[in-house]
Scaffold this motif. Structure first.
Motif, PDB file in Angstrom:
ATOM      1  N   ASP A 175      63.339 -20.096  18.779  1.00  0.00           N
ATOM      2  CA  ASP A 175      63.221 -18.917  18.099  1.00  0.00           C
ATOM      3  C   ASP A 175      64.673 -18.967  17.438  1.00  0.00           C
ATOM      4  N   PRO A 176      64.495 -18.966  15.944  1.00  0.00           N
ATOM      5  CA  PRO A 176      66.033 -18.939  15.179  1.00  0.00           C
ATOM      6  C   PRO A 176      66.715 -17.776  15.326  1.00  0.00           C
ATOM      7  N   ASP A 177      66.191 -16.792  15.763  1.00  0.00           N
ATOM      8  CA  ASP A 177      66.888 -15.418  16.039  1.00  0.00           C
ATOM      9  C   ASP A 177      67.720 -15.398  17.154  1.00  0.00           C
ATOM     10  N   TRP A 178      67.591 -16.349  18.048  1.00  0.00           N
ATOM     11  CA  TRP A 178      68.101 -16.417  19.668  1.00  0.00           C
ATOM     12  C   TRP A 178      68.766 -17.646  19.549  1.00  0.00           C
ATOM     13  N   ARG A 190      71.742 -15.409  23.737  1.00  0.00           N
ATOM     14  CA  ARG A 190      71.632 -13.981  23.072  1.00  0.00           C
ATOM     15  C   ARG A 190      71.292 -14.080  21.925  1.00  0.00           C
ATOM     16  N   LEU A 191      71.047 -12.896  21.196  1.00  0.00           N
ATOM     17  CA  LEU A 191      70.629 -12.517  20.054  1.00  0.00           C
ATOM     18  C   LEU A 191      71.680 -12.926  19.221  1.00  0.00           C
ATOM     19  N   CYS A 192      70.991 -13.678  18.003  1.00  0.00           N
ATOM     20  CA  CYS A 192      72.372 -14.117  17.005  1.00  0.00           C
ATOM     21  C   CYS A 192      72.794 -12.766  16.500  1.00  0.00           C
ATOM     22  N   GLY A 193      74.321 -12.793  16.263  1.00  0.00           N
ATOM     23  CA  GLY A 193      74.805 -11.676  15.784  1.00  0.00           C
ATOM     24  C   GLY A 193      75.785 -11.252  16.676  1.00  0.00           C
ATOM     25  N   GLU A 194      76.263  -9.758  16.362  1.00  0.00           N
ATOM     26  CA  GLU A 194      77.366  -9.393  17.182  1.00  0.00           C
ATOM     27  C   GLU A 194      77.143  -9.095  18.542  1.00  0.00           C
ATOM     28  N   ASP A 195      78.269  -8.882  19.289  1.00  0.00           N
ATOM     29  CA  ASP A 195      78.370  -8.684  20.548  1.00  0.00           C
ATOM     30  C   ASP A 195      77.489  -7.099  21.100  1.00  0.00           C
ATOM     31  N   GLU A 196      77.966  -6.300  20.098  1.00  0.00           N
ATOM     32  CA  GLU A 196      77.445  -4.890  20.441  1.00  0.00           C
ATOM     33  C   GLU A 196      76.124  -4.856  20.421  1.00  0.00           C
ATOM     34  N   ARG A 197      75.229  -5.836  19.508  1.00  0.00           N
ATOM     35  CA  ARG A 197      73.821  -5.831  19.421  1.00  0.00           C
ATOM     36  C   ARG A 197      73.246  -6.311  20.697  1.00  0.00           C
ATOM     37  N   ASN A 198      73.897  -7.025  21.416  1.00  0.00           N
ATOM     38  CA  ASN A 198      73.481  -7.758  22.508  1.00  0.00           C
ATOM     39  C   ASN A 198      73.496  -6.828  23.721  1.00  0.00           C
ATOM     40  N   GLN A 199      74.674  -6.207  23.571  1.00  0.00           N
ATOM     41  CA  GLN A 199      75.092  -5.069  24.594  1.00  0.00           C
ATOM     42  C   GLN A 199      74.079  -3.839  24.629  1.00  0.00           C
ATOM     43  N   GLU A 200      73.698  -3.570  23.349  1.00  0.00           N
ATOM     44  CA  GLU A 200      72.732  -2.332  23.171  1.00  0.00           C
ATOM     45  C   GLU A 200      71.291  -2.922  23.609  1.00  0.00           C
ATOM     46  N   LEU A 201      70.891  -4.174  23.240  1.00  0.00           N
ATOM     47  CA  LEU A 201      70.014  -4.692  23.687  1.00  0.00           C
ATOM     48  C   LEU A 201      69.501  -4.654  25.297  1.00  0.00           C
ATOM     49  N   ALA A 202      70.731  -5.137  25.796  1.00  0.00           N
ATOM     50  CA  ALA A 202      70.314  -5.281  27.178  1.00  0.00           C
ATOM     51  C   ALA A 202      70.239  -3.688  27.802  1.00  0.00           C
ATOM     52  N   ALA A 233      58.976 -10.740  30.128  1.00  0.00           N
ATOM     53  CA  ALA A 233      60.557 -10.539  29.744  1.00  0.00           C
ATOM     54  C   ALA A 233      60.906 -11.032  28.209  1.00  0.00           C
ATOM     55  N   TRP A 234      60.248 -11.928  27.902  1.00  0.00           N
ATOM     56  CA  TRP A 234      60.512 -12.596  26.551  1.00  0.00           C
ATOM     57  C   TRP A 234      59.825 -11.506  25.649  1.00  0.00           C
ATOM     58  N   GLU A 235      58.638 -11.083  25.856  1.00  0.00           N
ATOM     59  CA  GLU A 235      57.866  -9.989  24.917  1.00  0.00           C
ATOM     60  C   GLU A 235      58.992  -8.812  24.952  1.00  0.00           C
ATOM     61  N   VAL A 236      59.458  -8.211  26.142  1.00  0.00           N
ATOM     62  CA  VAL A 236      60.418  -6.911  26.105  1.00  0.00           C
ATOM     63  C   VAL A 236      61.500  -7.167  25.264  1.00  0.00           C
ATOM     64  N   LEU A 237      62.166  -8.390  25.448  1.00  0.00           N
ATOM     65  CA  LEU A 237      63.361  -8.687  24.679  1.00  0.00           C
ATOM     66  C   LEU A 237      62.918  -8.728  23.271  1.00  0.00           C
ATOM     67  N   ARG A 238      62.035  -9.294  22.722  1.00  0.00           N
ATOM     68  CA  ARG A 238      61.918  -9.563  21.458  1.00  0.00           C
ATOM     69  C   ARG A 238      61.429  -7.966  20.805  1.00  0.00           C
ATOM     70  N   ARG A 239      60.707  -7.244  21.657  1.00  0.00           N
ATOM     71  CA  ARG A 239      60.294  -5.945  21.106  1.00  0.00           C
ATOM     72  C   ARG A 239      61.556  -5.168  20.880  1.00  0.00           C
ATOM     73  N   GLU A 240      62.211  -5.121  21.870  1.00  0.00           N
ATOM     74  CA  GLU A 240      63.555  -4.456  21.749  1.00  0.00           C
ATOM     75  C   GLU A 240      64.564  -4.643  20.690  1.00  0.00           C
ATOM     76  N   ALA A 241      64.664  -6.203  20.616  1.00  0.00           N
ATOM     77  CA  ALA A 241      65.337  -6.850  19.595  1.00  0.00           C
ATOM     78  C   ALA A 241      65.152  -6.128  17.945  1.00  0.00           C
ATOM     79  N   ALA A 242      63.495  -6.192  18.101  1.00  0.00           N
ATOM     80  CA  ALA A 242      63.000  -5.794  16.657  1.00  0.00           C
ATOM     81  C   ALA A 242      63.291  -4.197  16.126  1.00  0.00           C
ATOM     82  N   GLY A 243      63.569  -3.730  17.172  1.00  0.00           N
ATOM     83  CA  GLY A 243      63.980  -2.219  17.189  1.00  0.00           C
ATOM     84  C   GLY A 243      65.298  -1.863  17.046  1.00  0.00           C
ATOM     85  N   LEU A 244      65.995  -2.405  17.078  1.00  0.00           N
ATOM     86  CA  LEU A 244      67.748  -2.369  16.989  1.00  0.00           C
ATOM     87  C   LEU A 244      68.135  -2.047  15.569  1.00  0.00           C
TER      88      LEU A 244
END
Ligand SMILES: Cc1ncc(COP(=O)(O)O)c(C=O)c1O
Length: 437
Positions: free
Chosen positions: A358-361, A375-387, A426-437
């Motif tokens: 997946d190119p977004d990760w 990690r999700l490509c992009g800033e640290d803050e996005r990854n912290q908020e995602l977690a 886990a993969w579904e939840v991560l992608r779902r929450e990443a889409a909503g960031l």
């Protein structure tokens, strides 16, 4: 009054039912600090209560404040599964309540401990003849190793990599020893070429399976340097050591036969509940020199004395931890342990494959065992908020760390009940929450 025959079946039923339904509960406790305490009485009861009241409050008051380590989607830290034979053995150990500080205070507890450590050493491919005993945690095992190393060498410095577990730094601090951290290479392994002068070093700690990314330090080169300088080599394989039951992972133990001491936590990936840290050393005389202090009231004939495991580590009172590991080794068997390790690794491999495609990760470290750093490509803050969001969902629980200066997410597989659908979720939840960031 509590009665084993009357109340025991209800407690066992509670345990069985808990394991059946734990996957339906939120993995991470969804409570605020103080919330559970606020629901408990401020003093102990004056009059005895029935045991069923304890079971009731376990369900109604405590369970909402439990983070479920037996949950199949607990992916945050190294897995610690408590298997059924070990649960029953803990009950029996508490029933016997042996305090095996001297051989004679419980000969079977002491001798069974030697036997299960010997069996496990064989399963992990360790050399014959090492002394082995059980400590509570890897933190204590490493502390014990550093104490023995300081006593044996008369030196005051400890060396480890910058990726070593904090228990090494904590032990050095508690002992008033100096700590030198060796830099790591791009795969987070200790750089043996940067280890420096060890002539004043008491102990070097090499890690097989670092906490952040499960990197494996180059133990053969580190052993070479330690032998040349007369430095004690302690290997911390708290997590990854269990994987050595499978021959295909033995590459990671190359050079470990040259270690002076080794720790592997049975309470991590070996289906044995907290606490059960396996500590081996090829230098038992040095352990005994560091730890043996027998007061008059504990003196026994010398032949018995040398078998007393309290003379080989920091604690005097020793509970019967060997019983649960014995139960696991017998009721799961070597084949069951191998299957358990292989399942965890292959599920982690699947997850790694989805991230890689997946190119977004992005993947952030080589996967050696059952932990994926990504990690999700992009800033640290996005990854912290995602977690924060995925953990608040209660569906999965993951952790984060910093690697090469960037915030990274960690998915640690290895719970005994985790199946493919859990990793998919886990993969579904991560992608779902990443889409909503
Ligand atoms: C590599 C390593 N060493 C030591 C420890 C400390 O383990 P314990 O909690 O048994 O002290 C950990 C904990 O996860 C670890 O990952």
């Amino acid at each position: 009054m509590t009665d084993l025959r009357r109340d025991g079946p209800a407690a066992l039923e509670w345990a069985a039912r808990y394991l059946e339904r734990v996957s339906e509960l939120p993995v991470l406790a969804q409570v605020e600090p103080g919330q559970i305490r606020g629901r408990l009485p401020t003093s102990a009861p004056e009059e005895p209560e029935p045991f069923e009241a304890v079971l009731r409050d376990l369900d109604e008051v405590l369970l909402p404040g439990i983070t479920h380590w037996q949950h199949p989607r607990h992916f945050a830290y190294f897995a610690v599964s408590s298997s059924e034979p070990a649960i029953l053995a803990e009950l029996l150990a508490a029933t016997l309540n042996s305090v095996a500080f001297l051989w004679r205070t419980s000969p079977a507890a002491t001798e069974l401990e030697a036997v299960v450590l010997h069996w496990t050493a064989q399963l992990l491919g360790l050399p014959e003849g090492w002394h082995g005993h059980i400590e509570d945690t890897a933190s204590t095992s490493t502390l014990a190793a550093l104490i023995a190393a300081r006593t044996a060498t008369g030196r005051g410095t400890v060396v480890c990599s910058e990726q070593a577990h904090s228990s090494v730094e904590k032990a050095a601090r508690m002992l008033g020893m100096r700590l030198r951290k060796v830099p790591c290479d791009e795969e987070f392994r200790m750089r043996a070429d940067a280890i420096g002068d060890l002539s004043e070093v008491a102990a070097t700690v090499a890690t097989v399976g670092t906490t952040a990314s499960t990197a494996v330090d180059p133990v053969p080169e580190i052993a070479e340097a330690c032998e040349a300088a007369g430095t004690w080599l302690h290997v911390d394989a708290a997590y990854a050591g269990a994987a050595m039951v499978c021959p295909e992972f033995r590459w990671a133990f190359a050079g470990v036969d040259r270690a002076d001491s080794l720790v592997v936590n049975a309470h991590k990936w070996m289906l044995t509940p907290m606490d059960c840290s396996l500590f081996w050393s090829r230098r038992p005389a040095d352990l005994r020199a560091a730890f043996s202090l027998v007061p008059d009231y504990l003196r026994t004939p010398d032949a018995e004395d040398s078998l007393s495991l309290s003379e080989y580590g920091p604690a005097l009172g020793r509970r019967f931890r060997a019983l649960k590991l014995w139960a696991v080794l017998r009721c799961v068997g070597a084949s069951g342990l191998r299957e358990h390790i292989r399942r965890g690794v292959s599920l982690a491999e699947r997850f790694e494959g989805w991230v890689a495609k997946d190119p977004d990760w992005e993947l952030c470290a080589p996967r050696r065992f059952s932990v994926v750093c990504f990690r999700l490509c992009g800033e640290d803050e996005r990854n912290q908020e995602l977690a924060r969001r995925v953990n608040a969902s209660g569906e999965i629980f993951i952790s984060g760390t910093v690697l090469a200066g960037r915030h990274v997410l960690r998915l640690a597989v290895g719970q005994m009940s985790t199946r493919e659908e859990d990793v998919e979720q886990a993969w579904e939840v991560l992608r779902r929450e990443a889409a909503g960031l």
